[in-house]
Design a protein around this motif. Structure first.
Motif, PDB file in Angstrom:
ATOM      1  N   LEU A 170      60.199  34.691  35.269  1.00  0.00           N
ATOM      2  CA  LEU A 170      61.426  35.280  35.810  1.00  0.00           C
ATOM      3  C   LEU A 170      62.419  34.210  36.257  1.00  0.00           C
ATOM      4  N   ASN A 171      61.908  33.110  36.788  1.00  0.00           N
ATOM      5  CA  ASN A 171      62.787  32.016  37.198  1.00  0.00           C
ATOM      6  C   ASN A 171      63.522  31.444  35.989  1.00  0.00           C
ATOM      7  N   LEU A 172      62.786  31.208  34.921  1.00  0.00           N
ATOM      8  CA  LEU A 172      63.425  30.686  33.709  1.00  0.00           C
ATOM      9  C   LEU A 172      64.370  31.712  33.100  1.00  0.00           C
ATOM     10  N   TYR A 173      63.989  32.972  33.102  1.00  0.00           N
ATOM     11  CA  TYR A 173      64.839  34.030  32.561  1.00  0.00           C
ATOM     12  C   TYR A 173      66.164  34.117  33.322  1.00  0.00           C
ATOM     13  N   THR A 174      66.111  34.056  34.637  1.00  0.00           N
ATOM     14  CA  THR A 174      67.355  34.146  35.417  1.00  0.00           C
ATOM     15  C   THR A 174      68.218  32.907  35.217  1.00  0.00           C
ATOM     16  N   LYS A 175      67.608  31.744  35.025  1.00  0.00           N
ATOM     17  CA  LYS A 175      68.403  30.542  34.759  1.00  0.00           C
ATOM     18  C   LYS A 175      69.122  30.661  33.420  1.00  0.00           C
ATOM     19  N   VAL A 176      68.428  31.181  32.422  1.00  0.00           N
ATOM     20  CA  VAL A 176      69.044  31.366  31.110  1.00  0.00           C
ATOM     21  C   VAL A 176      70.191  32.356  31.224  1.00  0.00           C
ATOM     22  N   ARG A 177      69.989  33.423  31.961  1.00  0.00           N
ATOM     23  CA  ARG A 177      71.030  34.442  32.143  1.00  0.00           C
ATOM     24  C   ARG A 177      72.225  33.868  32.906  1.00  0.00           C
ATOM     25  N   GLN A 178      71.971  33.045  33.905  1.00  0.00           N
ATOM     26  CA  GLN A 178      73.064  32.466  34.695  1.00  0.00           C
ATOM     27  C   GLN A 178      73.868  31.466  33.877  1.00  0.00           C
TER      28      GLN A 178
END
Length: 187
Positions: free
Chosen positions: A164-172
């Motif tokens: 989830l941390n990596l997913y949110t960074k990609v989204r940001q």
């Protein structure tokens, strides 16, 4: 100082357990974070007083308030099945201060994968200690069962947190799917 009433039962619920408010008061009493600060010697004296009271040996001059406080300490620090003193970190009275500290660290140190892994591992280890400490001591559990449960819970939490941390960074960063119109879909 009120005298101990005749027929006082130290194990009788202090509040009506058939009501929500009574159960809430009982829960708040035994999870009081202040009991974490009570010295070991005082906990041992509380245990001796509770066990003496159960045997009908109430020390002269004892008040009902003293006995109820001893019972509060006993319930907060000693396992209900085994009667053994629980480790400090696993006690329910440590949940608020311990959980708050861990939550603060996880919120503060989420920016790098190593920090996320470390704090999730600490959090899951804390949860494992709490669960082990408060287990049903009447039902034996093997070291293999404990190990499998710990590795499964910790691995799942780490995978979820890092994912989830990596997913949110990609989204940001705007590089994730859904941040731009899909080429096959009209805008």
């Amino acid at each position: 100082m009120a005298a101990v009433p005749l027929g006082f039962n130290i194990d009788a619920p202090r509040w009506d357990q058939s009501t929500f408010v009574g159960r809430l008061k009982h829960f708040l009493n035994i999870t009081d974070p202040r009991t974490v600060l009570v010295p070991e010697e005082e906990l041992d004296r509380a245990k001796a007083l509770v066990e003496g009271c159960r045997a009908g040996l109430v020390p002269p001059g004892s008040s009902q308030e003293q006995l109820l406080y001893a019972k509060k300490l006993y319930d907060s620090a000693f396992h209900p099945d085994s009667g053994e003193k629980m480790n400090l970190i696993g006690r329910m009275s440590f949940q608020v201060p311990g959980g708050m500290a861990l939550t603060g660290c996880m919120l503060q140190f989420y920016r790098t994968v190593p920090a996320v892994v470390f704090w999730q591992w600490v959090n899951q280890s804390f949860n494992a200690i709490v669960n082990y400490t408060n287990r049903n001591a009447a039902s034996p559990i093997s070291l293999r069962q404990i190990g499998v449960a710990y590795i499964t819970a910790t691995g799942t939490a780490l995978a979820t947190a890092v994912g989830l941390n990596l997913y949110t960074k990609v989204r940001q960063d705007g590089a994730g799917w859904g941040s731009r119109p899909h080429p096959a879909l009209p805008c």
